[in-house]
Design a protein around this motif. Structure first.
Motif, PDB file in Angstrom:
ATOM      1  N   VAL A  37       0.841  -1.202   0.000  1.00 14.77           N
ATOM      2  CA  VAL A  37       0.000   0.000   0.000  1.00 14.77           C
ATOM      3  C   VAL A  37       0.875   1.251   0.000  1.00 14.77           C
ATOM      4  CG1 VAL A  37      -1.643   1.343   1.370  1.00 14.77           C
ATOM      5  CG2 VAL A  37      -1.991  -1.114   1.049  1.00 14.77           C
ATOM      6  N   ASN A  38       1.930   1.249   0.816  1.00 11.66           N
ATOM      7  CA  ASN A  38       2.826   2.403   0.875  1.00 11.66           C
ATOM      8  C   ASN A  38       3.500   2.671  -0.469  1.00 11.66           C
ATOM      9  OD1 ASN A  38       2.202   2.733   3.573  1.00 11.66           O
ATOM     10  ND2 ASN A  38       4.044   1.721   4.307  1.00 11.66           N
ATOM     11  N   VAL A  39       3.945   1.613  -1.129  1.00 11.10           N
ATOM     12  CA  VAL A  39       4.584   1.771  -2.438  1.00 11.10           C
ATOM     13  C   VAL A  39       3.577   2.321  -3.445  1.00 11.10           C
ATOM     14  CG1 VAL A  39       5.578   0.502  -4.378  1.00 11.10           C
ATOM     15  CG2 VAL A  39       6.380   0.049  -2.068  1.00 11.10           C
ATOM     16  N   LEU A  44       1.633   6.889  -6.707  1.00 12.79           N
ATOM     17  CA  LEU A  44       0.595   7.859  -7.072  1.00 12.79           C
ATOM     18  C   LEU A  44       1.070   9.289  -6.842  1.00 12.79           C
ATOM     19  CD1 LEU A  44      -2.709   6.224  -5.793  1.00 12.79           C
ATOM     20  CD2 LEU A  44      -2.067   6.714  -8.145  1.00 12.79           C
ATOM     21  N   ARG A  45       1.761   9.524  -5.730  1.00 14.59           N
ATOM     22  CA  ARG A  45       2.253  10.878  -5.440  1.00 14.59           C
ATOM     23  C   ARG A  45       3.262  11.336  -6.491  1.00 14.59           C
ATOM     24  NH1 ARG A  45       2.374   8.957  -0.145  1.00 14.59           N
ATOM     25  NH2 ARG A  45       4.605   8.544  -0.322  1.00 14.59           N
ATOM     26  N   ASN A  46       4.090  10.419  -6.977  1.00 12.58           N
ATOM     27  CA  ASN A  46       5.159  10.780  -7.907  1.00 12.58           C
ATOM     28  C   ASN A  46       4.736  10.722  -9.369  1.00 12.58           C
ATOM     29  OD1 ASN A  46       6.830  11.094  -5.700  1.00 12.58           O
ATOM     30  ND2 ASN A  46       7.627   9.022  -5.812  1.00 12.58           N
ATOM     31  N   SER A  47       3.557  10.211  -9.649  1.00 12.32           N
ATOM     32  CA  SER A  47       3.120  10.026 -11.027  1.00 12.32           C
ATOM     33  C   SER A  47       2.738  11.354 -11.677  1.00 12.32           C
ATOM     34  CB  SER A  47       1.916   9.083 -11.074  1.00 12.32           C
ATOM     35  OG  SER A  47       1.395   9.028 -12.382  1.00 12.32           O
ATOM     36  N   LYS A  49       0.622  11.496 -13.840  1.00 15.61           N
ATOM     37  CA  LYS A  49      -0.802  11.325 -14.127  1.00 15.61           C
ATOM     38  C   LYS A  49      -1.611  11.165 -12.841  1.00 15.61           C
ATOM     39  CE  LYS A  49       0.029   9.167 -18.573  1.00 15.61           C
ATOM     40  NZ  LYS A  49      -0.250   8.036 -19.435  1.00 15.61           N
ATOM     41  N   ALA A  50      -1.094  11.660 -11.722  1.00 16.36           N
ATOM     42  CA  ALA A  50      -1.730  11.455 -10.420  1.00 16.36           C
ATOM     43  C   ALA A  50      -3.171  11.974 -10.402  1.00 16.36           C
ATOM     44  CB  ALA A  50      -0.910  12.121  -9.314  1.00 16.36           C
ATOM     45  N   GLU A  51      -3.397  13.132 -10.964  1.00 13.72           N
ATOM     46  CA  GLU A  51      -4.746  13.706 -10.950  1.00 13.72           C
ATOM     47  C   GLU A  51      -5.703  12.851 -11.771  1.00 13.72           C
ATOM     48  OE1 GLU A  51      -7.760  15.892  -9.649  1.00 13.72           O
ATOM     49  OE2 GLU A  51      -5.689  16.061  -8.949  1.00 13.72           O
ATOM     50  N   TRP A  52      -5.264  12.419 -12.945  1.00 11.76           N
ATOM     51  CA  TRP A  52      -6.100  11.560 -13.782  1.00 11.76           C
ATOM     52  C   TRP A  52      -6.392  10.249 -13.063  1.00 11.76           C
ATOM     53  CZ3 TRP A  52      -5.484   6.645 -15.740  1.00 11.76           C
ATOM     54  CH2 TRP A  52      -6.438   6.235 -16.657  1.00 11.76           C
ATOM     55  N   LEU A  53      -5.380   9.661 -12.421  1.00 13.42           N
ATOM     56  CA  LEU A  53      -5.576   8.406 -11.689  1.00 13.42           C
ATOM     57  C   LEU A  53      -6.589   8.570 -10.565  1.00 13.42           C
ATOM     58  CD1 LEU A  53      -1.869   7.237 -11.527  1.00 13.42           C
ATOM     59  CD2 LEU A  53      -3.710   6.103 -12.771  1.00 13.42           C
ATOM     60  N   LYS A  54      -6.527   9.699  -9.870  1.00 15.97           N
ATOM     61  CA  LYS A  54      -7.478   9.958  -8.784  1.00 15.97           C
ATOM     62  C   LYS A  54      -8.898  10.066  -9.341  1.00 15.97           C
ATOM     63  CE  LYS A  54      -8.444  13.121  -5.054  1.00 15.97           C
ATOM     64  NZ  LYS A  54      -8.938  14.455  -5.031  1.00 15.97           N
ATOM     65  N   GLU A  55      -9.059  10.824 -10.410  1.00 14.00           N
ATOM     66  CA  GLU A  55     -10.380  10.984 -11.027  1.00 14.00           C
ATOM     67  C   GLU A  55     -10.901   9.647 -11.548  1.00 14.00           C
ATOM     68  OE1 GLU A  55     -10.037  14.032 -13.976  1.00 14.00           O
ATOM     69  OE2 GLU A  55      -9.418  15.539 -12.495  1.00 14.00           O
ATOM     70  N   TYR A  56     -10.028   8.873 -12.188  1.00 13.51           N
ATOM     71  CA  TYR A  56     -10.417   7.570 -12.722  1.00 13.51           C
ATOM     72  C   TYR A  56     -10.861   6.636 -11.597  1.00 13.51           C
ATOM     73  CZ  TYR A  56     -10.136   3.090 -15.134  1.00 13.51           C
ATOM     74  OH  TYR A  56     -10.429   1.856 -15.646  1.00 13.51           O
ATOM     75  N   SER A  57     -10.106   6.627 -10.525  1.00 14.97           N
ATOM     76  CA  SER A  57     -10.437   5.779  -9.382  1.00 14.97           C
ATOM     77  C   SER A  57     -11.790   6.164  -8.788  1.00 14.97           C
ATOM     78  CB  SER A  57      -9.338   5.896  -8.324  1.00 14.97           C
ATOM     79  OG  SER A  57      -9.653   5.138  -7.199  1.00 14.97           O
ATOM     80  N   GLU A  58     -12.013   7.457  -8.637  1.00 15.24           N
ATOM     81  CA  GLU A  58     -13.290   7.928  -8.102  1.00 15.24           C
ATOM     82  C   GLU A  58     -14.442   7.554  -9.030  1.00 15.24           C
ATOM     83  OE1 GLU A  58     -12.512  12.073  -7.524  1.00 15.24           O
ATOM     84  OE2 GLU A  58     -11.435  11.722  -5.630  1.00 15.24           O
ATOM     85  N   GLU A  59     -14.230   7.677 -10.337  1.00 18.16           N
ATOM     86  CA  GLU A  59     -15.269   7.315 -11.304  1.00 18.16           C
ATOM     87  C   GLU A  59     -15.573   5.821 -11.237  1.00 18.16           C
ATOM     88  OE1 GLU A  59     -18.146   7.434 -14.256  1.00 18.16           O
ATOM     89  OE2 GLU A  59     -17.287   9.010 -13.018  1.00 18.16           O
TER      90      GLU A  59
END
Length: 77
Positions: A37-39, A44-47, A49-59
């Motif tokens: 989980v930590n990795v 995600l923090r270093n990506s 595309k972090a914002e896109w990943l967050k939006e995709y996950s929420e969707e």
């Protein structure tokens, strides 16, 4: 071609990993999961595309919730 070195098959590698994990204590297993989980969080923090990943996950979460509600409604719950 016969090589002097034998590489393990993917199945052999997986079975060895499973045996190693099963040999761990419950506390060590939790530490293993927490490490993964930590990795993932660090990735995600270093990506870029972090914002896109967050939006995709929420969707995906919204879609899953909608599908569950529809399933329950279809089956009378």
């Amino acid at each position: 071609m016969d090589l002097p070195v034998k590489f393990p098959s993917e199945t052999e590698v997986i079975l060895e990993d499973v045996a190693t994990f099963r040999a761990l204590s419950p506390e060590e297993r939790l530490q293993c999961f927490q490490g993964m989980v930590n990795v993932g969080e660090q990735m995600l923090r270093n990506s870029p595309k972090a914002e896109w990943l967050k939006e995709y996950s929420e969707e995906q979460e919204r879609l899953a919730q909608r599908n569950i509600r529809e399933f329950l409604a279809r089956h009378g719950y």
